[in-house]
Motif scaffolding. Structure first.
Motif, PDB file in Angstrom:
ATOM      1  N   PRO A   1       0.835  -1.208   0.000  1.00 57.39           N
ATOM      2  CA  PRO A   1       0.000   0.000   0.000  1.00 57.39           C
ATOM      3  C   PRO A   1       0.868   1.256   0.000  1.00 57.39           C
ATOM      4  O   PRO A   1       1.823   1.364   0.791  1.00 57.39           O
ATOM      5  CB  PRO A   1      -0.795  -0.126   1.305  1.00 57.39           C
ATOM      6  CG  PRO A   1      -0.816  -1.594   1.594  1.00 57.39           C
ATOM      7  CD  PRO A   1       0.501  -2.125   1.106  1.00 57.39           C
ATOM      8  N   ALA A   2       0.548   2.186  -0.878  1.00 58.68           N
ATOM      9  CA  ALA A   2       1.369   3.388  -1.035  1.00 58.68           C
ATOM     10  C   ALA A   2       1.455   4.177   0.261  1.00 58.68           C
ATOM     11  O   ALA A   2       2.513   4.713   0.600  1.00 58.68           O
ATOM     12  CB  ALA A   2       0.807   4.256  -2.156  1.00 58.68           C
ATOM     13  N   ASP A   3       0.355   4.260   1.007  1.00 60.80           N
ATOM     14  CA  ASP A   3       0.383   5.047   2.242  1.00 60.80           C
ATOM     15  C   ASP A   3       1.276   4.396   3.293  1.00 60.80           C
ATOM     16  O   ASP A   3       2.022   5.085   4.008  1.00 60.80           O
ATOM     17  CB  ASP A   3      -1.032   5.250   2.787  1.00 60.80           C
ATOM     18  CG  ASP A   3      -1.735   3.935   3.116  1.00 60.80           C
ATOM     19  OD1 ASP A   3      -1.424   2.912   2.471  1.00 60.80           O
ATOM     20  OD2 ASP A   3      -2.594   3.927   4.023  1.00 60.80           O
ATOM     21  N   ALA A   4       1.249   3.066   3.357  1.00 61.98           N
ATOM     22  CA  ALA A   4       2.089   2.369   4.333  1.00 61.98           C
ATOM     23  C   ALA A   4       3.564   2.518   3.974  1.00 61.98           C
ATOM     24  O   ALA A   4       4.413   2.738   4.858  1.00 61.98           O
ATOM     25  CB  ALA A   4       1.714   0.888   4.383  1.00 61.98           C
TER      26      ALA A   4
ATOM     27  N   ARG B   1       4.918   4.966   2.264  1.00 66.28           N
ATOM     28  CA  ARG B   1       5.305   6.358   2.510  1.00 66.28           C
ATOM     29  C   ARG B   1       5.540   6.610   3.994  1.00 66.28           C
ATOM     30  O   ARG B   1       6.526   7.245   4.396  1.00 66.28           O
ATOM     31  CB  ARG B   1       4.220   7.283   1.963  1.00 66.28           C
ATOM     32  CG  ARG B   1       4.524   8.780   2.132  1.00 66.28           C
ATOM     33  CD  ARG B   1       3.458   9.627   1.458  1.00 66.28           C
ATOM     34  NE  ARG B   1       2.134   9.388   2.010  1.00 66.28           N
ATOM     35  CZ  ARG B   1       1.170   8.719   1.380  1.00 66.28           C
ATOM     36  NH1 ARG B   1       1.389   8.198   0.190  1.00 66.28           N
ATOM     37  NH2 ARG B   1      -0.015   8.551   1.942  1.00 66.28           N
ATOM     38  N   GLN B   2       4.651   6.107   4.838  1.00 66.94           N
ATOM     39  CA  GLN B   2       4.791   6.305   6.282  1.00 66.94           C
ATOM     40  C   GLN B   2       6.027   5.604   6.827  1.00 66.94           C
ATOM     41  O   GLN B   2       6.726   6.138   7.698  1.00 66.94           O
ATOM     42  CB  GLN B   2       3.540   5.796   6.990  1.00 66.94           C
ATOM     43  CG  GLN B   2       2.285   6.604   6.718  1.00 66.94           C
ATOM     44  CD  GLN B   2       1.035   5.928   7.263  1.00 66.94           C
ATOM     45  OE1 GLN B   2       1.095   5.184   8.234  1.00 66.94           O
ATOM     46  NE2 GLN B   2      -0.095   6.173   6.626  1.00 66.94           N
TER      47      GLN B   2
ATOM     48  N   LEU C   1       3.245   0.468  12.625  1.00 65.30           N
ATOM     49  CA  LEU C   1       2.674   0.469  11.284  1.00 65.30           C
ATOM     50  C   LEU C   1       2.363  -0.957  10.825  1.00 65.30           C
ATOM     51  O   LEU C   1       1.286  -1.231  10.284  1.00 65.30           O
ATOM     52  CB  LEU C   1       3.642   1.136  10.309  1.00 65.30           C
ATOM     53  CG  LEU C   1       3.259   1.082   8.826  1.00 65.30           C
ATOM     54  CD1 LEU C   1       1.997   1.900   8.568  1.00 65.30           C
ATOM     55  CD2 LEU C   1       4.405   1.575   7.959  1.00 65.30           C
TER      56      LEU C   1
ATOM     57  N   ARG D   1      -5.690  -4.483   8.811  1.00 65.37           N
ATOM     58  CA  ARG D   1      -6.472  -3.685   7.866  1.00 65.37           C
ATOM     59  C   ARG D   1      -7.267  -4.573   6.910  1.00 65.37           C
ATOM     60  O   ARG D   1      -6.710  -5.441   6.237  1.00 65.37           O
ATOM     61  CB  ARG D   1      -5.553  -2.753   7.071  1.00 65.37           C
ATOM     62  CG  ARG D   1      -5.102  -1.533   7.843  1.00 65.37           C
ATOM     63  CD  ARG D   1      -4.126  -0.681   7.050  1.00 65.37           C
ATOM     64  NE  ARG D   1      -4.667  -0.245   5.761  1.00 65.37           N
ATOM     65  CZ  ARG D   1      -4.003   0.581   4.936  1.00 65.37           C
ATOM     66  NH1 ARG D   1      -2.802   1.046   5.281  1.00 65.37           N
ATOM     67  NH2 ARG D   1      -4.533   0.936   3.789  1.00 65.37           N
TER      68      ARG D   1
ATOM     69  N   THR E   1       4.486  -6.177   2.345  1.00 67.38           N
ATOM     70  CA  THR E   1       4.821  -5.104   3.278  1.00 67.38           C
ATOM     71  C   THR E   1       5.731  -5.611   4.392  1.00 67.38           C
ATOM     72  O   THR E   1       6.761  -5.006   4.718  1.00 67.38           O
ATOM     73  CB  THR E   1       3.547  -4.497   3.894  1.00 67.38           C
ATOM     74  OG1 THR E   1       2.687  -4.037   2.845  1.00 67.38           O
ATOM     75  CG2 THR E   1       3.880  -3.339   4.813  1.00 67.38           C
TER      76      THR E   1
END
Length: 277
Positions: A212-215, A217-218, A235, A242, A253
């Motif tokens: 996931p792009a948001d994960a 990035r974070q 995270l 999720r 991930t």
């Protein structure tokens, strides 16, 4: 770009300097009479995570470890203990000298708790927090401070504890904060590590999906901001629960971030695994 807070000034410094592609790390262990124990392994662990983070960003990292003048058996025990904790071997190990050439131009100096270093040394300085026993109610017996066996799991944790559970426990705290090691803390780390490995093995059976792009990035932001590994662990805990993230994406991930965490999260992939107890 990595930003590390310099202990001497409290200011954030970008490393490496001058847009180089080589990060030079120097780890200092204290010169003491009682020998090297698990408390001092926290500094090489921080260096290991920093080097892994740099490599994740496409940089090359070179680590030099400066130690006291240890007897051969203690030097070998230190080497074995670092291996048990999943710490990549340093490029060079040398006896602590203030004018040690390999560290004179280091980008980052990482000091184990209780280590003295001259302020004149250049580069960013990280003073690693103290590691001690928990209060008596949850105390881990101290059966000798020396690395007699070279196995931190044998000396500081209940019998049968995976040494990487010790690594996980330490990674769950900011590298500058004090950590109290307890039977309870180690048991929780062991249980979570086992649970994550079982989940990763299950997710590996599903089709691969992008992280996931948001994960992503974070995670990058947390690591780049003073090496905030506890935030990365949080995270991963969130990603695991999720509903909007497919199993294949969860696997990717965890596998990707384990390149920094070094917890061998894919250990059970392809093998029969037992349910957590």
């Amino acid at each position: 770009m990595l930003r590390i807070a310099d202990t001497r000034t409290g200011r954030f410094v970008e490393i490496p300097y001058a847009h180089r592609h080589l990060l030079r790390i120097c780890v200092h262990l204290p010169v003491i009479d009682t020998g090297i124990g698990l408390a001092h392994l926290r500094a090489p662990l921080v260096a290991d995570v920093l080097a892994r983070t740099a490599e994740l960003q496409g940089l090359q990292a070179v680590t030099v470890l400066l130690t006291p003048d240890l007897p051969p058996e203690q030097a070998q025990a230190l080497e074995r203990a670092m291996a048990d904790l999943g710490i990549h071997p340093p490029s060079r190990v040398g006896v602590h000298r203030l004018n040690e050439t390999p560290c004179a131009t280091a980008d980052v100096h990482i000091l184990a708790y209780g280590t003295a270093a001259p302020d004149a040394v250049g580069g960013v300085r990280i003073d690693v927090g103290e590691l001690g026993a928990a209060p008596p109610a949850g105390r881990v017996p101290d059966r000798g401070h020396l690395l007699a066996s070279g196995l931190p799991g044998d000396v500081y944790a209940p019998e049968g504890t995976d040494p990487l559970a010790v690594r996980m426990l330490l990674l769950g705290h900011g590298h500058r904060t004090q950590v109290a090691v307890s039977d309870t803390g180690l048991a929780e780390a062991r249980q979570l590590l086992r649970h994550w490995r079982q989940q990763v093995a299950d997710w590996a059976q599903e089709p691969s999906r992008p992280i996931p792009a948001d994960a992503l990035r974070q995670a990058h932001a947390a690591l780049a901001d003073d090496l905030d590994v506890p935030a990365v662990l949080d995270l991963l805990g969130g990603v695991a629960t999720r509903d909007d993230v497919p199993s294949g994406a969860k696997f990717e991930t965890f596998a990707f971030l384990d390149r920094v965490l070094g917890l061998d999260l894919a250990r059970e992939v392809g093998h029969q695994h037992r349910a957590a107890t």
